[in-house]
Write a protein that holds these residues in place. Sequence first.
Motif, PDB file in Angstrom:
ATOM      1  N   PHE A  98      -1.150   1.126   2.441  1.00  0.00           N
ATOM      2  CA  PHE A  98      -1.767  -0.128   2.751  1.00  0.00           C
ATOM      3  C   PHE A  98      -3.141   0.125   3.327  1.00  0.00           C
ATOM      4  N   ARG A  99      -3.911   0.325   2.191  1.00  0.00           N
ATOM      5  CA  ARG A  99      -5.565   0.332   2.476  1.00  0.00           C
ATOM      6  C   ARG A  99      -6.114  -0.783   1.670  1.00  0.00           C
ATOM      7  N   PHE A 100      -6.909  -1.609   2.299  1.00  0.00           N
ATOM      8  CA  PHE A 100      -7.510  -2.876   2.018  1.00  0.00           C
ATOM      9  C   PHE A 100      -8.820  -2.712   1.515  1.00  0.00           C
ATOM     10  N   HIS A 101      -9.598  -1.738   1.917  1.00  0.00           N
ATOM     11  CA  HIS A 101     -11.022  -1.712   1.455  1.00  0.00           C
ATOM     12  C   HIS A 101     -11.232  -0.316   0.995  1.00  0.00           C
ATOM     13  N   GLY A 102     -11.789  -0.217  -0.342  1.00  0.00           N
ATOM     14  CA  GLY A 102     -12.322   0.882  -0.912  1.00  0.00           C
ATOM     15  C   GLY A 102     -10.987   1.668  -1.397  1.00  0.00           C
ATOM     16  N   ALA A 103     -11.442   2.886  -2.085  1.00  0.00           N
ATOM     17  CA  ALA A 103     -10.285   3.980  -2.497  1.00  0.00           C
ATOM     18  C   ALA A 103      -9.732   4.736  -1.358  1.00  0.00           C
ATOM     19  N   PRO A 104      -8.644   5.202  -1.104  1.00  0.00           N
ATOM     20  CA  PRO A 104      -8.411   5.786  -0.221  1.00  0.00           C
ATOM     21  C   PRO A 104      -8.988   7.244  -0.268  1.00  0.00           C
ATOM     22  N   ILE A 105      -9.197   7.921   0.755  1.00  0.00           N
ATOM     23  CA  ILE A 105      -9.662   9.353   0.698  1.00  0.00           C
ATOM     24  C   ILE A 105      -8.451  10.004   0.500  1.00  0.00           C
ATOM     25  N   ALA A 106      -8.650  11.116  -0.505  1.00  0.00           N
ATOM     26  CA  ALA A 106      -7.514  12.146  -0.832  1.00  0.00           C
ATOM     27  C   ALA A 106      -6.711  12.744   0.456  1.00  0.00           C
ATOM     28  N   ALA A 107      -5.328  12.836   0.405  1.00  0.00           N
ATOM     29  CA  ALA A 107      -4.821  13.178   1.499  1.00  0.00           C
ATOM     30  C   ALA A 107      -5.316  14.702   1.653  1.00  0.00           C
ATOM     31  N   LEU A 108      -5.064  15.265   3.052  1.00  0.00           N
ATOM     32  CA  LEU A 108      -5.401  16.530   3.295  1.00  0.00           C
ATOM     33  C   LEU A 108      -4.575  17.404   2.421  1.00  0.00           C
ATOM     34  N   LYS A 109      -3.370  17.032   2.155  1.00  0.00           N
ATOM     35  CA  LYS A 109      -2.385  17.932   1.384  1.00  0.00           C
ATOM     36  C   LYS A 109      -3.324  18.166   0.046  1.00  0.00           C
ATOM     37  N   GLY A 110      -3.798  17.145  -0.484  1.00  0.00           N
ATOM     38  CA  GLY A 110      -4.545  17.083  -1.907  1.00  0.00           C
ATOM     39  C   GLY A 110      -5.540  18.011  -1.990  1.00  0.00           C
ATOM     40  N   LEU A 111      -6.328  18.067  -0.865  1.00  0.00           N
ATOM     41  CA  LEU A 111      -7.470  19.016  -0.693  1.00  0.00           C
ATOM     42  C   LEU A 111      -7.206  20.459  -0.303  1.00  0.00           C
ATOM     43  N   ASP A 112      -5.880  20.757   0.072  1.00  0.00           N
ATOM     44  CA  ASP A 112      -5.533  22.136   0.615  1.00  0.00           C
ATOM     45  C   ASP A 112      -5.440  22.856  -0.746  1.00  0.00           C
ATOM     46  N   ARG A 113      -6.300  24.068  -0.593  1.00  0.00           N
ATOM     47  CA  ARG A 113      -6.314  25.372  -1.430  1.00  0.00           C
ATOM     48  C   ARG A 113      -5.575  26.444  -0.987  1.00  0.00           C
ATOM     49  N   THR A 114      -5.138  26.527   0.113  1.00  0.00           N
ATOM     50  CA  THR A 114      -4.827  27.822   0.804  1.00  0.00           C
ATOM     51  C   THR A 114      -3.313  27.571   1.476  1.00  0.00           C
ATOM     52  N   GLY A 115      -2.634  26.425   1.049  1.00  0.00           N
ATOM     53  CA  GLY A 115      -1.101  26.353   1.632  1.00  0.00           C
ATOM     54  C   GLY A 115      -0.868  26.135   3.145  1.00  0.00           C
ATOM     55  N   ARG A 116      -1.996  25.497   3.521  1.00  0.00           N
ATOM     56  CA  ARG A 116      -1.804  25.248   5.007  1.00  0.00           C
ATOM     57  C   ARG A 116      -1.283  23.912   5.684  1.00  0.00           C
ATOM     58  N   VAL A 117      -1.012  22.851   4.585  1.00  0.00           N
ATOM     59  CA  VAL A 117      -0.834  21.377   4.828  1.00  0.00           C
ATOM     60  C   VAL A 117       0.632  21.267   4.600  1.00  0.00           C
ATOM     61  N   ILE A 118       1.256  20.631   5.800  1.00  0.00           N
ATOM     62  CA  ILE A 118       2.665  20.301   5.320  1.00  0.00           C
ATOM     63  C   ILE A 118       2.624  18.749   5.435  1.00  0.00           C
ATOM     64  N   TYR A 119       3.036  18.015   4.333  1.00  0.00           N
ATOM     65  CA  TYR A 119       2.880  16.688   4.342  1.00  0.00           C
ATOM     66  C   TYR A 119       4.273  15.756   4.625  1.00  0.00           C
ATOM     67  N   LEU A 120       3.874  15.033   5.430  1.00  0.00           N
ATOM     68  CA  LEU A 120       5.023  14.298   5.707  1.00  0.00           C
ATOM     69  C   LEU A 120       4.987  12.634   5.307  1.00  0.00           C
ATOM     70  N   GLY A 121       6.032  12.078   4.669  1.00  0.00           N
ATOM     71  CA  GLY A 121       6.112  10.892   4.313  1.00  0.00           C
ATOM     72  C   GLY A 121       7.298  10.023   4.681  1.00  0.00           C
ATOM     73  N   THR A 122       7.140   8.659   4.540  1.00  0.00           N
ATOM     74  CA  THR A 122       8.223   7.945   5.080  1.00  0.00           C
ATOM     75  C   THR A 122       8.438   6.694   4.088  1.00  0.00           C
ATOM     76  N   PHE A 123       9.663   6.161   3.959  1.00  0.00           N
ATOM     77  CA  PHE A 123      10.029   4.788   3.500  1.00  0.00           C
ATOM     78  C   PHE A 123       9.963   3.707   4.506  1.00  0.00           C
ATOM     79  N   SER A 124       9.937   3.945   5.883  1.00  0.00           N
ATOM     80  CA  SER A 124      10.324   3.086   6.825  1.00  0.00           C
ATOM     81  C   SER A 124       9.188   1.862   6.631  1.00  0.00           C
ATOM     82  N   LYS A 125       8.039   2.283   6.542  1.00  0.00           N
ATOM     83  CA  LYS A 125       6.941   1.213   6.799  1.00  0.00           C
ATOM     84  C   LYS A 125       6.880   0.284   5.106  1.00  0.00           C
ATOM     85  N   SER A 126       7.230   0.976   4.256  1.00  0.00           N
ATOM     86  CA  SER A 126       7.277   0.274   2.799  1.00  0.00           C
ATOM     87  C   SER A 126       8.337  -0.517   2.580  1.00  0.00           C
TER      88      SER A 126
END
Length: 505
Positions: free
Chosen positions: A303-331
């Motif tokens: 739910f982003r209302f203005h402009g394109a969303p900035i890439a997720a941290l996980k999408g910018l990660d090149r060293t395998g340092r990000v664990i990404y957590l998502g949920t369907f509770s809000k959608s």
Amino acid sequence: MPLPLRLQPTSPVSLQTQIFEQVRAMILEGRLRPGERLPATRTLSEQIGIARNTAALAYERLTAEGYIETRSSVGTFVSFQIPESALYAASQNSPPSARKPRRAIGSPVNPTFRCQAVVNPHRGRLVADFWVGRPDPDSFPRKTWAQLIVKRLRTAGSDLTEYRAQSGLFDLRRAIADRLRPTRNIATNADEIVIVGGCQDGLSLVSRLMLGPGATAVVEQPCYQGAAFLFESFGANVVSVPVDDRGLDCSLLPDVRNAVAYVTPSHQYPLGVTLSLERRLELLAWAAETDSYILEDDYDSDFRFHGAPIAALKGLDRTGRVIYLGTFSKSLGAGLRLGYVVFPPELVERARDMKTLMNNGQPWLEQATLADFMTSGGYERHVRRIRKLYLSRRNALLAALEKHFPGGEIIGDEAGMHLAWRLPSSFPPAREIEQRAIEAGVGVYTLTSGAAVGFDTSPENDRYLVLGFSSLTEREIAAGIARLAEALAPVTDRKHRPKRLVVEC
């Protein structure tokens, strides 16, 4: 309900004080629970044979000290927020056995812990309730969902009777991976995803893998209670880092190694600011330099209302340092209890094993139905539809605040399902406004009531209210803010227009 009071007319202590002390004790000892209705003063006076004025004066004192609350034309109830000083006094006056529970053999070092507030204490009792994080119940795709369930049940076979992969149904993990690539710029696959029972279950899974007594958990200030309290329960040393208008202040990250940093970069919880691209790169560099991991909670990025969303941290990660957590509770809804964690490749096997130890996987039918909903294109259509709906409701809330209130800073309205309102200096503290609003039949919430925790004692923490808008109609929003304005009219100074400014924490 009758109160079991035992008054002593010959005592030097007045009847009013006896009533106050006995009711107060019942509340602190848990014999009267938060939200429980108390008898009216007329009923109480008739029950115990005293003047009604005596009962009324005792109730007034209980109300003044925060133990009970009176709702106009509804009744008198035990308060949901008992004064902290009273709880402290009660614990000090309790016998030693009551203050410190016995440890069972093999129990954790810290047998007591704090828990997050995610269940709405006022559900169904308010005219307009701006509780945070609730999807619109009427928007759930009931007809389509029912059809998909029936279709799966016809061919279920042994799927309902046998254990399956503990990391989750492959069809669902593949559908999630296919969606994350274009929407969040995350290059992943089904093998790196573990299905969990919502964000909190995902946080528990990661904590079991990464944290223990003495470990360092870095969190935002303020932070989601469910994360901070969970990390505490594992014995971790929780270090808070302030948030400003560009998100987490990465210049203040601690000089530690092997830490876990929990962040909500897309829509910081609870203030709603977005972590800037520059700081995302700084955070990633810090994780690589300190051999730490970042736990990215992307709870409402749809739910982003203005402009394109900035890439997720996980999408910018090149060293395998990000664990990404998502949920369907809000959608879709918290009742489904479905979420997911995307792990770096080196953690996947350990994560699967830990998930097996935790609960042998999530229910098959809900996973299969959601997988079909996603692969059919239904989920994407649903998200587009409710994003448009929530934008209209956000606009209605902004318009109502603009109409009725002077001053104040609106924060975090570019995305998500809630916004934060920093109160003008002329307004009372947020906790007082919350109480006045509840008495008027409107739910607006302090950071603490909205499931956030602060790690300093600055008065600034009591200058914010959080307002969820996704589950209210535009008419309800307008009526609720109008009623709030009426309730606050005696204690507010209307000199300025609302504005959007930077966050100061």
